[in-house]
Design a protein around this motif. Structure first.
Motif, mmCIF file in Angstrom:
data_model
loop_
_atom_site.group_PDB
_atom_site.id
_atom_site.type_symbol
_atom_site.label_atom_id
_atom_site.label_comp_id
_atom_site.label_asym_id
_atom_site.label_seq_id
_atom_site.Cartn_x
_atom_site.Cartn_y
_atom_site.Cartn_z
ATOM 1 N N UNK A 1 0.854 -1.121 0.030
ATOM 2 C CA UNK A 1 -0.119 -0.083 0.007
ATOM 3 C C UNK A 1 0.891 1.159 0.133
ATOM 4 N N UNK A 2 1.891 1.480 0.818
ATOM 5 C CA UNK A 2 2.833 2.586 0.852
ATOM 6 C C UNK A 2 3.682 2.655 -0.482
ATOM 7 N N UNK A 3 4.016 1.532 -0.974
ATOM 8 C CA UNK A 3 4.581 1.805 -2.363
ATOM 9 C C UNK A 3 3.736 2.169 -3.412
ATOM 10 N N UNK A 4 2.339 1.521 -3.396
ATOM 11 C CA UNK A 4 1.541 2.301 -4.461
ATOM 12 C C UNK A 4 1.128 3.629 -4.083
ATOM 13 N N UNK A 5 0.878 4.100 -2.897
ATOM 14 C CA UNK A 5 0.653 5.564 -2.691
ATOM 15 C C UNK A 5 1.854 6.492 -3.003
ATOM 16 N N UNK A 6 3.131 6.063 -2.831
ATOM 17 C CA UNK A 6 4.492 6.760 -3.466
ATOM 18 C C UNK A 6 4.117 6.571 -5.032
ATOM 19 N N UNK A 7 4.033 5.527 -5.623
ATOM 20 C CA UNK A 7 4.091 5.505 -7.122
ATOM 21 C C UNK A 7 2.831 6.186 -7.800
ATOM 22 N N UNK A 8 1.581 6.141 -7.075
ATOM 23 C CA UNK A 8 0.404 7.188 -7.756
ATOM 24 C C UNK A 8 1.084 8.414 -8.019
ATOM 25 N N UNK A 9 1.554 9.216 -7.269
ATOM 26 C CA UNK A 9 2.143 10.458 -7.501
ATOM 27 C C UNK A 9 3.549 10.698 -8.158
ATOM 28 N N UNK A 10 4.440 9.685 -7.891
ATOM 29 C CA UNK A 10 5.567 9.775 -8.748
ATOM 30 C C UNK A 10 5.722 9.084 -9.901
ATOM 31 N N UNK A 11 4.800 8.120 -10.264
ATOM 32 C CA UNK A 11 4.972 7.279 -11.464
ATOM 33 C C UNK A 11 3.712 7.564 -12.271
ATOM 34 N N UNK A 12 2.669 7.942 -11.665
ATOM 35 C CA UNK A 12 1.398 7.922 -12.328
ATOM 36 C C UNK A 12 0.633 6.666 -12.133
ATOM 37 N N UNK A 13 1.123 5.564 -11.414
ATOM 38 C CA UNK A 13 0.674 4.456 -11.251
ATOM 39 C C UNK A 13 -1.043 4.194 -10.872
ATOM 40 N N UNK A 14 -1.722 3.333 -11.242
ATOM 41 C CA UNK A 14 -3.103 3.185 -11.106
ATOM 42 C C UNK A 14 -3.269 2.877 -9.427
ATOM 43 N N UNK A 15 -4.449 3.344 -8.938
ATOM 44 C CA UNK A 15 -4.797 3.310 -7.406
ATOM 45 C C UNK A 15 -5.032 1.442 -7.567
ATOM 46 N N UNK A 16 -4.446 0.859 -6.702
ATOM 47 C CA UNK A 16 -4.750 -0.552 -6.377
ATOM 48 C C UNK A 16 -5.894 -0.558 -5.494
ATOM 49 N N UNK A 17 -6.476 -1.622 -5.486
ATOM 50 C CA UNK A 17 -7.637 -1.902 -4.669
ATOM 51 C C UNK A 17 -7.728 -1.712 -3.356
ATOM 52 N N UNK A 18 -6.595 -2.416 -2.761
ATOM 53 C CA UNK A 18 -6.137 -2.435 -1.298
ATOM 54 C C UNK A 18 -5.971 -1.085 -1.038
ATOM 55 N N UNK A 19 -5.301 -0.451 -1.708
ATOM 56 C CA UNK A 19 -4.871 1.243 -1.526
ATOM 57 C C UNK A 19 -6.040 1.881 -1.583
ATOM 58 N N UNK A 20 -7.014 1.802 -2.307
ATOM 59 C CA UNK A 20 -8.303 2.388 -2.484
ATOM 60 C C UNK A 20 -9.134 2.198 -0.748
ATOM 61 N N UNK A 21 -9.059 0.971 -0.586
ATOM 62 C CA UNK A 21 -9.755 0.538 0.841
ATOM 63 C C UNK A 21 -8.980 1.289 1.927
ATOM 64 N N UNK A 22 -7.638 1.400 2.014
ATOM 65 C CA UNK A 22 -7.081 2.007 2.949
ATOM 66 C C UNK A 22 -7.353 3.361 3.031
ATOM 67 N N UNK A 23 -7.443 3.980 1.993
ATOM 68 C CA UNK A 23 -7.785 5.476 1.823
ATOM 69 C C UNK A 23 -9.203 5.694 2.270
#
Length: 182
Positions: free
Chosen positions: A17-39
């Motif tokens: 989740x932490x890596x996805x949060x970072x990648x969303x803003x640094x690399x334009x990655x998609x928001x993973x389902x577990x990251x969405x649930x976390x948010x």
């Protein structure tokens, strides 16, 4: 039966989740389902119910993410809490005033000042004074058709202009709200 949220994550989930949060803003990655649930859980959970799982993820993010913007951030609170506590801030003074109901304290952080030497003297994984612009993730989701968030959720929480940051009273300013009867 206890009706409080018992949100738990494994170490692997924390890292993902932490890596996805970072990648969303640094690399334009998609928001993973577990990251969405976390948010969603982070935003919907009252301060008194936030548990270790949330803070473990934010700890990883804050040590590894260096934001590109430098806004002035505000936090309203009944009393000034512990130094180094991870907390929500807002980029809008009006939001802080509304949250406080005109009582308690206001913490103000000029991130331009606080991050002045962060990149120069610290390496990724060691950052101490960074913040994470959660509002930017919500804005990205809205611009991409929602990314699994409801329109109502996005509208409600984008307005809070939320940032996640560690309280650092040595680099922040604290004020008391006063009642203005003018």
């Amino acid at each position: 039966m206890n009706e409080k949220l018992q949100y738990r994550l494994s170490k692997n989930q924390n890292d993902e989740i932490a890596q996805n949060l970072i990648d969303i803003l640094q690399k334009g990655s998609e928001i993973a389902k577990q990251t969405r649930v976390f948010i969603i859980n982070w935003c919907r959970t009252d301060t008194s119910e936030k548990r270790k799982a949330f803070f473990d993820v934010w700890e990883i993010v804050l040590k590894n993410y260096l934001p590109s913007t430098r806004p002035i951030l505000f936090r309203a609170c009944e009393r000034i809490g512990k130094n180094a506590k991870i907390a929500s801030f807002t980029g809008r003074l009006e939001c802080a005033r509304r949250f406080s109901k005109g009582k308690g304290s206001l913490i103000v952080c000029d991130t331009k000042e606080i991050l002045l030497f962060e990149e120069k003297y610290y390496k990724q994984g060691e950052y101490k004074h960074t913040f994470y612009p959660l509002v930017n993730v919500l804005e990205k989701a809205k611009a991409s058709g929602g990314c699994g968030f409801t329109e109502r959720f996005l509208d409600e929480f984008m307005g809070e202009d939320e940032y996640i940051m560690r309280i650092d009273l040595g680099n922040m300013h604290c004020f008391k709200w006063i009642k203005n009867d003018l």
